[in-house]
Write a protein that holds these residues in place. Structure first.
Motif, PDB file in Angstrom:
ATOM      1  N   LYS A  42       0.825  -1.402  -0.109  1.00  0.00           N
ATOM      2  CA  LYS A  42       0.077   0.222   0.144  1.00  0.00           C
ATOM      3  C   LYS A  42       1.176   1.113   0.040  1.00  0.00           C
ATOM      4  O   LYS A  42       1.599   1.055   0.871  1.00  0.00           O
ATOM      5  N   THR A  43       0.394   1.748  -0.391  1.00  0.00           N
ATOM      6  CA  THR A  43       1.502   3.504  -0.807  1.00  0.00           C
ATOM      7  C   THR A  43       0.756   4.605   0.500  1.00  0.00           C
ATOM      8  O   THR A  43      -0.410   4.475   0.473  1.00  0.00           O
ATOM      9  N   PHE A  44       0.855   5.879   0.473  1.00  0.00           N
ATOM     10  CA  PHE A  44       0.684   6.804   1.069  1.00  0.00           C
ATOM     11  C   PHE A  44      -0.064   7.623  -0.085  1.00  0.00           C
ATOM     12  O   PHE A  44      -1.095   8.411   1.295  1.00  0.00           O
ATOM     13  N   TRP A  45      -0.304   7.543  -0.671  1.00  0.00           N
ATOM     14  CA  TRP A  45      -1.258   8.484  -1.985  1.00  0.00           C
ATOM     15  C   TRP A  45      -2.676   7.487  -2.305  1.00  0.00           C
ATOM     16  O   TRP A  45      -3.403   7.588  -3.238  1.00  0.00           O
ATOM     17  N   GLY A  46      -2.095   6.192  -1.931  1.00  0.00           N
ATOM     18  CA  GLY A  46      -3.920   5.827  -1.141  1.00  0.00           C
ATOM     19  C   GLY A  46      -4.081   4.422  -2.494  1.00  0.00           C
ATOM     20  O   GLY A  46      -5.130   3.168  -3.085  1.00  0.00           O
ATOM     21  N   GLY A  47      -2.917   4.239  -3.180  1.00  0.00           N
ATOM     22  CA  GLY A  47      -2.950   3.452  -3.910  1.00  0.00           C
ATOM     23  C   GLY A  47      -2.141   1.728  -3.549  1.00  0.00           C
ATOM     24  O   GLY A  47      -2.362   1.526  -2.014  1.00  0.00           O
ATOM     25  N   TYR A  48      -1.590   1.108  -4.684  1.00  0.00           N
ATOM     26  CA  TYR A  48      -1.102  -0.057  -4.135  1.00  0.00           C
ATOM     27  C   TYR A  48      -0.001   0.008  -5.803  1.00  0.00           C
ATOM     28  O   TYR A  48      -0.231  -0.158  -6.714  1.00  0.00           O
ATOM     29  N   SER A  49       1.813  -0.300  -4.870  1.00  0.00           N
ATOM     30  CA  SER A  49       2.865  -0.567  -6.303  1.00  0.00           C
ATOM     31  C   SER A  49       4.256  -1.016  -5.629  1.00  0.00           C
ATOM     32  O   SER A  49       3.761  -1.638  -4.045  1.00  0.00           O
ATOM     33  N   GLY A  50       4.471  -1.576  -6.266  1.00  0.00           N
ATOM     34  CA  GLY A  50       6.334  -1.438  -6.096  1.00  0.00           C
ATOM     35  C   GLY A  50       6.746  -1.279  -6.883  1.00  0.00           C
ATOM     36  O   GLY A  50       6.245  -0.925  -8.376  1.00  0.00           O
TER      37      GLY A  50
END
Lengths: 139, 139
Positions: B102-110
């Motif tokens: 999960k990311t600080f901007w409300g999404g999900y990434s790698g």
């Protein structure tokens, strides 16, 4: 993985300076929080963000500065338009390390660098198809 | 200057290795001359070229190696697809400096890096509009 790039983010030292530069080229974008700025660029997004934050977010262990082997390019409709864009970049605070001229691949191009040193090739390429909407097709 | 990026070129140390990596992600491209490779990527072009040649062509006075403050991103349809793309990148010979989360901007990434160290963020961003054709719109 679809054959597509959704977003390009350039790391910058000073967001306001970088935004002013791209605004000087006629680009319209916005920063929702004063931290990152987004510009709609055709079917993708162009972003500006603090280089230190981008490095950390990208898993870069050590950022030694300088160029990193990535160059963006923008195709225009004529050699004259290449020269005009390079001149507008210079007027907006960029540098022009390679002025417009004929290329080995049969086109005409030059390079400007934005205030953070990110290079853009501005090119007229008669071998590729540039649609009215600005999209580019090989051949 | 239209608000558009026509082409992104990544500098590479070994064109064949780089082409094999992107082919491993399912990307189809071709090198007309064994020197540069082009991939159609939506309405733009993605290219691979020797980093030394790209540096010279881009007016870079000295290339000290490493990352240069540019990160590409690719939006997918779900968090699960983020993980799947990262795993396919690892299998194709890339590295994964930041696994999916999960990311600080409300999404999900790698993040994965290709064999030349160019980082790609693979992201699911519920705040942006991803059309069926893969194009992305802010908001």
């Amino acid at each position: 993985m679809d054959q597509r790039i959704s977003l390009i983010t350039l790391g910058v030292a000073d967001l306001r300076r970088a935004m002013d530069f791209y605004a000087g080229l006629g680009w319209e974008g916005a920063s929702p929080d004063g931290d990152v700025a987004f510009f709609q660029a055709g079917g993708m997004v162009f972003a500006l963000w603090g280089r230190d934050k981008l490095a950390a977010d990208s898993g870069i262990e050590q950022d030694t500065g300088g160029w990193g082997g990535v160059t963006l390019a923008h195709l225009v409709r004529s050699p004259g338009e290449v020269d005009a864009v390079l001149e507008s970049a210079r007027a907006a605070g960029g540098t022009v390390p390679r002025p417009g001229g004929k290329t080995f691949w049969g086109g005409y191009s030059g390079i400007f660098c934005d205030p953070d040193g990110h290079p853009w090739e501005i090119a007229h390429n008669p071998g590729w198809t540039r649609a009215e909407d600005g999209t580019v097709r090989l051949g």
